[in-house]
Design a protein around this motif. Structure first.
Motif, PDB file in Angstrom:
ATOM      1  N   ASP A 160      24.096  -4.813   5.222  1.00  0.00           N
ATOM      2  CA  ASP A 160      22.939  -4.453   6.041  1.00  0.00           C
ATOM      3  C   ASP A 160      22.219  -3.297   5.363  1.00  0.00           C
ATOM      4  OD1 ASP A 160      21.052  -3.734   7.911  1.00  0.00           O
ATOM      5  OD2 ASP A 160      22.396  -3.936   9.629  1.00  0.00           O
ATOM      6  N   ILE A 161      21.058  -3.580   4.787  1.00  0.00           N
ATOM      7  CA  ILE A 161      20.217  -2.554   4.172  1.00  0.00           C
ATOM      8  C   ILE A 161      18.832  -2.612   4.817  1.00  0.00           C
ATOM      9  CG2 ILE A 161      21.356  -2.156   1.966  1.00  0.00           C
ATOM     10  CD1 ILE A 161      19.712  -4.357   0.758  1.00  0.00           C
ATOM     11  N   SER A 162      18.815  -2.824   6.120  1.00  0.00           N
ATOM     12  CA  SER A 162      17.555  -2.842   6.851  1.00  0.00           C
ATOM     13  C   SER A 162      17.025  -1.424   7.031  1.00  0.00           C
ATOM     14  CB  SER A 162      17.748  -3.515   8.213  1.00  0.00           C
ATOM     15  OG  SER A 162      18.724  -2.838   8.982  1.00  0.00           O
ATOM     16  N   ASN A 163      15.714  -1.310   7.082  1.00  0.00           N
ATOM     17  CA  ASN A 163      15.034  -0.032   7.307  1.00  0.00           C
ATOM     18  C   ASN A 163      15.470   1.028   6.289  1.00  0.00           C
ATOM     19  OD1 ASN A 163      13.202   1.594   8.693  1.00  0.00           O
ATOM     20  ND2 ASN A 163      14.780   2.435  10.032  1.00  0.00           N
ATOM     21  N   CYS A 164      15.442   0.672   5.022  1.00  0.00           N
ATOM     22  CA  CYS A 164      15.820   1.596   3.944  1.00  0.00           C
ATOM     23  C   CYS A 164      14.634   1.933   3.033  1.00  0.00           C
ATOM     24  CB  CYS A 164      16.959   1.010   3.110  1.00  0.00           C
ATOM     25  SG  CYS A 164      18.554   1.036   3.956  1.00  0.00           S
ATOM     26  N   ASN A 165      13.436   1.588   3.471  1.00  0.00           N
ATOM     27  CA  ASN A 165      12.210   1.906   2.730  1.00  0.00           C
ATOM     28  C   ASN A 165      12.176   1.237   1.359  1.00  0.00           C
ATOM     29  OD1 ASN A 165       9.678   3.202   2.816  1.00  0.00           O
ATOM     30  ND2 ASN A 165      10.411   4.897   1.557  1.00  0.00           N
ATOM     31  N   LEU A 166      12.872   0.132   1.214  1.00  0.00           N
ATOM     32  CA  LEU A 166      12.849  -0.620  -0.043  1.00  0.00           C
ATOM     33  C   LEU A 166      11.527  -1.373  -0.144  1.00  0.00           C
ATOM     34  CD1 LEU A 166      16.465  -2.081   0.055  1.00  0.00           C
ATOM     35  CD2 LEU A 166      15.634  -0.371  -1.564  1.00  0.00           C
ATOM     36  N   SER A 167      10.828  -1.188  -1.243  1.00  0.00           N
ATOM     37  CA  SER A 167       9.561  -1.895  -1.443  1.00  0.00           C
ATOM     38  C   SER A 167       9.689  -3.022  -2.459  1.00  0.00           C
ATOM     39  CB  SER A 167       8.470  -0.919  -1.888  1.00  0.00           C
ATOM     40  OG  SER A 167       8.856  -0.247  -3.072  1.00  0.00           O
TER      41      SER A 167
END
Length: 746
Positions: A160-167
């Motif tokens: 789970d890497i949701s809401n990690c500001n990954l663009s």
């Protein structure tokens, strides 16, 4: 020696062993933490304890779950090399990076939760030593940029890497975590997905890309995900996507969520290759010209759930709208402007329909062909401006089990409305200004299990007139009356005898200040009672009404006006296993310690007190990070210049090692019990306290190891003696039997 003999005999007779929190064997526990067993595993709960670093040196090497959520930890160092930790929870702290050394040697680690920190960098080899790692939660961290492979783990399945500001998801991102079956990338500003980023994840079954600000997805980005079954793309702006190309290779897809994706039209071949699709969610898209029949086509013949809620479908729904989806069992049409005549024709081909939701559709009347729905079990027509009289339209639904007419502007419900719905199990009438209920209204609902009348303006609880007078409703188990301004009678029972089998009663937020001792005289089978949000106080035996509820298992008294409580109140509730007292302004005194001892030693489980320690939901993967605790408060006199001494050990409790000063008036019950030094006043605890003095006496020095060895020897000795005695009696019986047989033979 005499004292040792007395001690061992006492422990043998009473079968008492005392470790803190009532467990049979105590392991190491940091001073600021609460430790207990979860099933057979040692849990160290250091959550919300204002820690600035991990208490490495105080941890048991056998800790199974370490909960450090909600502290101020800024750095992770290397854990002890022999620690056998399986789950580490360190969410909502102040970590900024994860180095290779942070998890070095954690060979047994299975789950790790690092969500809600300030992590911007993670060493790809951070979990290299955790060869059985399955789950990693990193959501809500400002990771932003990842160059090259993200992590190295051959066993990782859930990420789970949701809401990690990954663009950007680079092409090497998943190279060393190819065993993933579940990935959540939701709430990252990805904007676009290029072909090839998921190609290596051939085992992937679930992919979540909700709310990623996606505007462009390359047509073949999912072409290698041949095992994908669940795909979520909700909350994006996908107006230019070629859906036939994007979904064309997902032959095993069973669940597709396209809620609120900016779709304005769908072609006829959109789902032509998704032949295994069972669930399709198109809700919250503007599809005014949607041709349902053409969009579903002939290939989606396994479809069982279709959600078209809030799609602003304009004009009449075509008569053949669901002609190609005859297997539909669940249909959501809520939030669309519907008209009864159109619905009548469109729903005709759906004889297998089991659940129909038409909430907030502007309906003033209903279709009159409900007779075709022989299998209809659930119907939601709530939040519609229905006229009061529509009995004949619902009459054919004799097999209906759930009916929701809540918030439908009803002020009157005729006495024959439910007369033929003898299969009804759950009826929701909440949110209608009914004021009173007609005589016999629920008379024929003999199989009714749940009745909801919340926020109906009722000023008196249910009376006998609404039910048949000489009938006990054996299946009626749950009644919800929350939010009604009830006027409680000063004497006598609240409910009629017809409701004697009710087990769940909700009277929350009903402005109740007191209840008579006979309030539940006719409903003594209640097992779950919700009185949250009322004004019940500790004065004048305010909880005496509980004396009649011998079957009570759960009671919610949260957010009332209780300031003190005595465990003797629950002496007639032997089955009670859940007591919610959160949100009351309790005063910190020895009554708190007595309640703690009652739960811990008499009930045998601190979980009885909701908020006393971590609940199961607090220590599971993706569980709630924020926990609600039981609090009490010191008054100003107690707090002023007060220092807590190093109190003596008391069974069931663990003291602080060093003296400390009180700086905060509010204390959790757990911390107050530790610092209070209150003697155990529950009668059954007094002998245990007496035995404890043997350990603490000046002229008796017994090491823990000696005690353990003595107990083991004693158990073996007694077991041997009992076995010998049993064999002796068996042999004597056999000899007597043989002698009798020999006498007869002679």
């Amino acid at each position: 020696m005499a004292r040792l003999t007395v001690l061992t005999l006492f422990l043998l007779i009473t079968n008492q062993t005392f470790g803190f929190n009532g467990d049979s064997f105590e392991l190491e526990c940091p001073d600021e933490c609460d430790c207990h067993y979860f099933r057979i595993n040692w849990v160290t709960d250091c959550s919300e304890s204002n820690l600035t670093e991990v208490p490495y040196e105080e941890l048991s090497m056998s800790v199974y779950i370490l909960d450090l959520n909600g502290n101020n930890i800024t750095e992770l160092k290397t854990f002890p090399s022999d620690i056998k930790m399986r789950r580490l929870q360190i969410a909502d702290n102040r970590l900024s990076k994860i180095d290779r050394e942070s998890f070095k040697g954690l060979e047994y680690l299975i789950d790790v939760d690092l969500s809600g920190n300030n992590i911007s960098y993670i060493d790809p080899e951070a979990f290299l030593d955790s060869r059985g790692l399955l789950n990693v939660e990193l959501q809500d961290n400002p990771i932003s940029t990842v160059e090259g492979p993200f992590l190295v783990s051959s066993t990782l399945q859930f990420l789970d890497i949701s809401n990690c500001n990954l663009s950007i998801i680079n092409y090497q991102f998943f190279d060393n975590i190819t065993s993933l079956t579940n990935v959540d990338l939701s709430n990252n500003p990805l904007r676009t997905l290029d072909r090839g980023v998921f190609d290596i994840l051939t085992s992937l079954e679930t992919l979540k890309l909700n709310d990623c600000k996606l505007t462009n997805i390359t047509d073949n980005v999912f072409s290698s995900l041949t095992n994908l079954k669940y795909l979520e793309l909700a909350g994006n702006l996908l107006t230019t996507v070629s859906w036939p190309d994007l979904l064309g290779k997902l032959f095993r897809l069973e669940y597709l969520n396209l809620r609120k994706t900016g779709i304005t039209e769908l072609s006829e071949d959109t789902f032509s290759n998704c032949t295994n699709l069972v669930t399709l969610i198109l809700a919250d898209n503007e599809l005014p010209e949607l041709d349902v029949a053409a969009t579903l086509g002939n290939s989606v013949n396994h479809l069982e759930l279709l959600d078209l809620s809030n799609c602003k479908i304009r004009g009449p729904i075509a008569g053949d709208a669901f002609a190609n989806a005859t297997r539909l069992k669940t249909l959501y049409l809520s939030g669309n402007p519907l008209f009864a005549p159109d619905l009548q024709e469109a729903l005709e081909p759906l004889p297998k329909l089991e659940k129909l939701f038409m909430s907030n559709c502007g309906l003033r009347k209903l279709p009159d062909n409900f007779n075709v729905f022989d299998n209809l079990q659930e119907l939601d027509i709530s939040h519609n401006p229905l006229v009061n009289v529509f009995t004949k339209l619902l009459a054919p639904l004799e097999n209906l089990e759930y009916l929701n007419m809540g918030y439908s502007n009803l002020s009157y419900i005729g006495p024959d409305t439910f007369s033929k719905m003898t299969s009804m199990k759950r009826l929701v009438l909440s949110g209608n200004d009914l004021l009173s209920l007609e005589a016999g209204l629920f008379g024929n609902l003999t199989q009714l299990m749940t009745l909801e009348l919340e926020v109906c303006g009722l000023k008196r609880p249910l009376n006998s007139n609404a039910f048949f007078k000489n009938l006990t409703y054996m299946d009626l188990r749950e009644i919800r009356l929350g939010g009604n301004p009830l006027i409680i009678p000063a004497i006598g029972p609240l409910f009629p005898k017809q409701l004697s089998q009710v087990t769940i009663m909700d009277l929350s937020n009903c402005n109740i200040s007191s209840l008579h001792i006979d309030a539940f005289k006719n409903t003594e089978n209640i097992t779950e009672l919700n009185l949250a949000g009322n004004r019940i106080s500790s004065k004048d035996n305010g909880l005496q009404f509980l004396q009649r509820l011998h079957q009570l298992e759960k009671v919610n008294l949260s957010n009332n006006n209780l300031t003190a409580i005595d465990p003797q109140v629950f002496i007639n509730n032997p089955k009670l296993h859940s007591l919610n007292l959160i949100g009351n302004r309790f005063i910190c005194d020895c009554k708190i310690a007595e309640m703690w001892d009652w739960a811990n030693m008499i009930k045998g489980n601190l979980d009885v007190l909701v908020g006393a320690k971590s609940a199961e939901k607090d220590i599971v993967v993706k569980g709630n990070k924020k926990k609600k605790h039981l609090y009490c408060h010191y008054n100003e006199t107690q707090l002023r210049n007060m220092t807590i001494p190093v109190n003596k050990t008391i069974p069931g409790r663990r003291p602080f090692i060093k003296p400390r000063e009180l700086t905060f008036a509010n204390r959790t019950w757990a911390k107050y019990v530790r610092e209070s030094g209150c003697e155990p006043v529950v009668k059954i605890l007094k002998p245990v306290a007496l035995v404890t003095k043997l350990f603490n006496s000046d002229d008796l020095r017994i090491s823990p190891a000696a005690v353990v060895m003595a107990l083991i020897a004693l158990v073996f000795g007694v077991s041997t003696f009992l076995m010998t005695l049993r064999l002796f009696f068996r042999r004597t019986t056999k000899v007597e039997y043989d002698t009798e047989n020999n006498r007869k033979l002679r």
